[in-house]
Design a protein around this motif. Structure first.
Motif, mmCIF file in Angstrom:
data_model
loop_
_atom_site.group_PDB
_atom_site.id
_atom_site.type_symbol
_atom_site.label_atom_id
_atom_site.label_comp_id
_atom_site.label_asym_id
_atom_site.label_seq_id
_atom_site.Cartn_x
_atom_site.Cartn_y
_atom_site.Cartn_z
ATOM 1 N N VAL A 1 -45.314 -6.080 30.436
ATOM 2 C CA VAL A 1 -44.936 -4.996 31.037
ATOM 3 C C VAL A 1 -44.851 -3.744 30.233
ATOM 4 O O VAL A 1 -44.543 -3.811 28.820
ATOM 5 N N ASP A 2 -45.061 -2.725 30.538
ATOM 6 C CA ASP A 2 -45.338 -1.602 29.668
ATOM 7 C C ASP A 2 -44.115 -0.522 29.197
ATOM 8 O O ASP A 2 -43.565 -0.270 28.018
ATOM 9 N N VAL A 3 -43.198 -0.528 30.106
ATOM 10 C CA VAL A 3 -42.066 0.331 30.007
ATOM 11 C C VAL A 3 -41.020 -0.229 31.136
ATOM 12 O O VAL A 3 -41.311 -0.702 32.073
ATOM 13 N N VAL A 4 -39.835 -0.484 30.338
ATOM 14 C CA VAL A 4 -38.783 -0.960 31.430
ATOM 15 C C VAL A 4 -37.477 -0.210 31.000
ATOM 16 O O VAL A 4 -37.219 0.260 29.978
ATOM 17 N N LEU A 5 -36.899 0.290 32.203
ATOM 18 C CA LEU A 5 -35.700 1.083 32.109
ATOM 19 C C LEU A 5 -34.434 0.481 32.725
ATOM 20 O O LEU A 5 -34.782 -0.288 33.764
ATOM 21 N N GLY A 6 -33.251 0.875 32.227
ATOM 22 C CA GLY A 6 -32.011 0.215 33.104
ATOM 23 C C GLY A 6 -30.752 0.822 32.455
ATOM 24 O O GLY A 6 -30.841 1.960 31.862
ATOM 25 N N GLY A 7 -29.768 0.447 32.895
ATOM 26 C CA GLY A 7 -28.524 1.045 32.274
ATOM 27 C C GLY A 7 -27.268 -0.118 32.458
ATOM 28 O O GLY A 7 -27.463 -1.143 32.880
ATOM 29 N N ALA A 8 -26.179 0.367 31.743
ATOM 30 C CA ALA A 8 -24.961 -0.728 31.545
ATOM 31 C C ALA A 8 -24.143 -0.915 32.395
ATOM 32 O O ALA A 8 -23.433 -1.663 32.486
ATOM 33 N N HIS A 9 -23.860 0.081 33.441
ATOM 34 C CA HIS A 9 -22.782 0.031 34.278
ATOM 35 C C HIS A 9 -22.789 -0.690 35.431
ATOM 36 O O HIS A 9 -21.741 -0.842 36.397
ATOM 37 N N LYS A 10 -23.786 -1.571 35.679
ATOM 38 C CA LYS A 10 -23.932 -2.453 36.961
ATOM 39 C C LYS A 10 -23.731 -3.879 36.377
ATOM 40 O O LYS A 10 -22.684 -4.170 35.830
ATOM 41 N N TRP A 11 -24.778 -4.594 36.429
ATOM 42 C CA TRP A 11 -24.693 -6.018 36.016
ATOM 43 C C TRP A 11 -24.398 -6.344 34.447
ATOM 44 O O TRP A 11 -23.780 -7.365 34.159
ATOM 45 N N LEU A 12 -24.538 -5.181 33.565
ATOM 46 C CA LEU A 12 -24.111 -5.445 32.160
ATOM 47 C C LEU A 12 -22.796 -5.050 32.093
ATOM 48 O O LEU A 12 -22.323 -5.165 30.695
ATOM 49 N N CYS A 13 -21.938 -4.553 32.953
ATOM 50 C CA CYS A 13 -20.503 -4.540 32.881
ATOM 51 C C CYS A 13 -20.412 -3.498 31.816
ATOM 52 O O CYS A 13 -19.164 -3.554 31.027
ATOM 53 N N GLY A 14 -20.857 -2.512 31.543
ATOM 54 C CA GLY A 14 -20.632 -1.514 30.520
ATOM 55 C C GLY A 14 -20.213 0.072 31.096
ATOM 56 O O GLY A 14 -19.964 -0.165 32.298
ATOM 57 N N VAL A 15 -20.375 0.789 30.176
ATOM 58 C CA VAL A 15 -20.363 2.321 30.703
ATOM 59 C C VAL A 15 -21.280 3.348 30.273
ATOM 60 O O VAL A 15 -21.790 3.147 29.188
ATOM 61 N N GLY A 16 -21.624 4.279 31.211
ATOM 62 C CA GLY A 16 -22.395 5.601 30.427
ATOM 63 C C GLY A 16 -23.447 5.459 29.859
ATOM 64 O O GLY A 16 -23.396 6.450 28.827
ATOM 65 N N THR A 17 -24.299 4.456 29.772
ATOM 66 C CA THR A 17 -25.297 4.527 28.892
ATOM 67 C C THR A 17 -26.612 3.716 29.549
ATOM 68 O O THR A 17 -26.349 2.801 30.279
ATOM 69 N N ALA A 18 -27.644 4.221 29.287
ATOM 70 C CA ALA A 18 -29.040 3.815 29.713
ATOM 71 C C ALA A 18 -29.946 3.366 28.624
ATOM 72 O O ALA A 18 -29.684 3.681 27.388
ATOM 73 N N PHE A 19 -30.980 2.620 28.938
ATOM 74 C CA PHE A 19 -31.771 2.278 27.892
ATOM 75 C C PHE A 19 -33.247 2.108 28.430
ATOM 76 O O PHE A 19 -33.575 2.330 29.324
ATOM 77 N N LEU A 20 -34.128 2.259 27.394
ATOM 78 C CA LEU A 20 -35.532 2.384 27.565
ATOM 79 C C LEU A 20 -36.281 1.492 26.583
ATOM 80 O O LEU A 20 -36.138 1.370 25.301
ATOM 81 N N TYR A 21 -37.195 0.560 27.191
ATOM 82 C CA TYR A 21 -37.904 -0.326 26.150
ATOM 83 C C TYR A 21 -39.351 0.127 26.600
ATOM 84 O O TYR A 21 -40.027 0.388 27.495
ATOM 85 N N VAL A 22 -40.084 0.055 25.529
ATOM 86 C CA VAL A 22 -41.681 0.478 25.742
ATOM 87 C C VAL A 22 -42.315 -0.382 24.798
ATOM 88 O O VAL A 22 -41.871 -0.907 23.660
ATOM 89 N N ARG A 23 -43.403 -1.040 25.305
ATOM 90 C CA ARG A 23 -44.290 -2.166 24.596
ATOM 91 C C ARG A 23 -44.461 -1.912 23.404
ATOM 92 O O ARG A 23 -45.167 -0.611 23.036
ATOM 93 N N PRO A 24 -44.170 -2.509 22.287
ATOM 94 C CA PRO A 24 -44.467 -1.953 20.954
ATOM 95 C C PRO A 24 -45.887 -1.725 20.468
ATOM 96 O O PRO A 24 -45.779 -0.524 19.789
ATOM 97 N N ASP A 25 -46.876 -2.188 21.091
ATOM 98 C CA ASP A 25 -48.271 -1.633 20.739
ATOM 99 C C ASP A 25 -48.608 -0.408 21.350
ATOM 100 O O ASP A 25 -49.675 0.176 21.056
ATOM 101 N N LEU A 26 -47.887 -0.106 22.524
ATOM 102 C CA LEU A 26 -48.052 1.049 23.065
ATOM 103 C C LEU A 26 -47.485 2.322 22.381
ATOM 104 O O LEU A 26 -47.873 3.644 22.737
ATOM 105 N N VAL A 27 -46.455 2.112 21.812
ATOM 106 C CA VAL A 27 -45.663 3.280 21.263
ATOM 107 C C VAL A 27 -46.377 4.287 20.445
ATOM 108 O O VAL A 27 -46.343 5.235 20.621
ATOM 109 N N PRO A 28 -47.349 3.744 19.601
ATOM 110 C CA PRO A 28 -48.047 4.904 18.741
ATOM 111 C C PRO A 28 -48.945 5.750 19.640
ATOM 112 O O PRO A 28 -49.274 6.742 19.299
ATOM 113 N N GLN A 29 -49.227 5.345 20.830
ATOM 114 C CA GLN A 29 -50.071 6.058 21.539
ATOM 115 C C GLN A 29 -49.342 7.198 22.427
ATOM 116 O O GLN A 29 -49.919 8.191 23.022
#
Length: 381
Positions: free
Chosen positions: A207-235
Motif C-alpha cells: 500500500v502507498d499511504v496509510v493514515l491513522g491516529g492514536a485516540h481509538k484502538w491505540l489508546c493514546g491521545v491527540g496525535t495522528a500518523f502518516l506512513y508513505v511507502r519508502p520508495d515512493l517518498v522521493p517522488q
C-alpha cells in the motif's frame, strides 16, 4: 476468557486502565481508554515546563521518533517511514498537496463509507483540478465491485477506509491495491478505525499511504500518523509543509532540500506531549502482540453477534471474521436514546446511525454479556 490471553495476564492488563474500574467501556472504536502510566508522563511534562531549559527539545525529539518508529513496527514498516502530527486531516491535506491534478490523471476515487474528513479535503482540492468520484451504494457495507469499476487510467488516487466507521466492514486491500496499481493509481488507506485492533502489514500489501491516529484502538491521545511507502517518498514534494520537513531543520540553518524518509511530510514545530503520552499504550499493546489482540477481539465480537442473533437484533456489521473490524453495529429502535440509557447504567458504547459496540483487548466476555443483558432489557426482549 478466550484462550489467547490467560486470566492473570488479562487482569494485569485491565489494571493499567483506570476507566475500566468505573464502567463497562465498549466505546473503543470512538475513543480508547488511556492507561494510568499517562499520568506519570503528564507530571513529568509539567516538571519540564516548570524548570524549563531549551535542551529538553533533544529528548523530546527522541521521544517523537521513538513513537513514530513504534507505529512503523506495528504496521510492518521500516523505521523512518512514519511521521506524526496533530490530526489526520492535516496529514491527508499534506499528502494531497503533493500532486498536480492535471488531466488526464486528475481523479480521486473515494467510497461513500469514508469518514467525512476524506471527501471534504479532496473537494477542497477541486480548486486545483482534483475531480472527486464517490463510489458505493449508500448502504453500510462496501460494494468493492462498484469501487473498482471507478478505478481507471484517469485515476490518480484511491482513498479508502480500512474499515467503515459506520459498520466496521473492512476493505479487501490486496485486491484493491492490485487493481489500483494495475492502472497506475496510488492507494491511500485511512486506518483510523482498525490500527491497534486489526493487524496491517503495509510492506506485504504494498500500500502507498496509510493514515491513522492514536485516540481509538491505540489508546493514546491527540496525535495522528502518516506512513508513505519508502520508495515512493522521493517522488512526493508537499506544498503544504513546514520547517521541520527540511534537510537542515534541526541545525536551524536554511534548508536546501527535503528531509529523508517520512520526515519530509512533517510540518512546523511539533507538539511532543501527545506522542509521549500515547507511547505508554503503544508499549502495552506491543507487549500483547497484534495477533493476540485480533484473536481476542474476534472472540468478543463473535459473542456480540451470537447474543444479538439470539435476541433478534439486526446486525449491520459483517459476520465473516475476515470482513469485520473491531466494532459490531446494531440497528435498534431509537438507538441514540438507548445509548444514553445504557450510559446511565455505566455501559458505554456510541451511536452513529447505529449502536456501535467496540470491545478491546482489555474487555471480557462477561462484560459483553452484561452489556447485552442490559440492552435486551432496554428493548423489552
Amino acid at each position: 476468557m478466550p484462550s489467547c490471553l490467560d486470566r492473570a495476564a488479562h487482569s494485569a492488563l485491565r489494571a493499567e486502565f483506570p476507566l475500566l474500574e468505573q464502567c463497562v467501556y465498549l466505546n473503543n472504536n470512538s475513543t480508547g481508554a488511556v492507561p494510568r502510566g499517562a499520568e506519570r508522563v503528564l507530571r513529568g511534562y509539567w516538571e519540564t515546563l516548570r524548570t524549563w531549559r531549551d535542551d529538553v527539545w533533544q529528548d523530546w525529539h527522541v521521544g517523537l521518533d521513538r513513537y513514530a518508529d513504534g507505529l512503523a513496527a506495528l504496521l510492518g514498516a521500516p523505521p523512518g517511514s512514519v511521521v506524526t502530527d496533530a490530526n489526520l486531516s492535516t496529514l491527508l491535506a499534506r499528502v494531497a498537496s503533493c500532486f498536480d491534478y492535471r488531466p488526464p490523471r486528475d481523479r480521486v476515487v473515494v467510497t461513500d463509507l469514508e469518514y467525512p474528513t476524506v471527501p471534504f479535503v479532496f473537494r477542497a482540492f477541486g480548486r486545483y483540478g482534483a475531480r472527486l468520484t464517490v463510489a458505493g451504494t449508500g448502504g453500510p457495507r462496501l460494494d468493492q465491485d462498484a469501487l473498482e469499476e471507478q478505478i481507471d487510467e484517469r485515476t490518480l488516487l484511491v482513498c479508502v477506509p480500512h474499515a467503515s466507521f459506520t459498520s466496521g466492514a473492512t476493505v479487501d486491500l490486496p485486491r484493491l491495491v492490485a487493481r489500483a496499481h494495475q492502472v497506475g493509481a496510488l492507494v491511500v488507506v485511512d486506518a483510523f478505525q482498525t490500527v491497534g485492533v486489526v493487524p496491517l502489514d503495509v510492506t506485504t500489501l504494498g500500500v502507498d499511504v496509510v493514515l491513522g491516529g492514536a485516540h481509538k484502538w491505540l489508546c493514546g491521545v491527540g496525535t495522528a500518523f502518516l506512513y508513505v511507502r519508502p520508495d515512493l517518498v522521493p517522488q512526493l514534494e508537499p506544498a503544504a509543509t513546514g520547517w521541520q520537513a527540511g534537510d537542515r531543520a534541526l541545525t536551524f540553518q536554511p534548508s536546501t532540500g527535503w528531509a529523508p524518509g517520512a520526515r519530509r511530510f512533517a510540518g512546523g514545530t511539533p507538539y511532543p506531549l501527545t506522542s509521549l503520552v500515547s507511547q505508554v499504550a503503544l508499549d502495552l499493546l506491543a507487549e500483547v502482540g497484534g495477533a493476540a489482540i485480533r484473536r481476542h477481539s474476534l472472540a468478543l465480537t463473535q459473542r456480540l453477534l451470537d447474543r444479538a442473533d439470539a435476541a433478534g437484533i439486526t446486525v449491520v456489521s459483517p459476520r465473516e471474521a475476515h470482513r469485520r473490524g473491531g466494532v459490531v453495529c446494531l440497528d435498534v429502535p431509537d438507538g441514540e436514546t438507548v445509548k444514553r440509557r445504557l450510559a446511565a447504567r455505566n455501559l458505554i458504547c456510541s451511536w452513529r446511525g447505529y449502536l456501535r459496540v467496540g470491545p478491546h483487548v482489555y474487555n471480557s466476555l462477561d462484560e459483553i454479556d452484561e452489556f447485552m443483558d442490559a440492552l435486551n432489557k432496554e428493548l423489552g426482549r
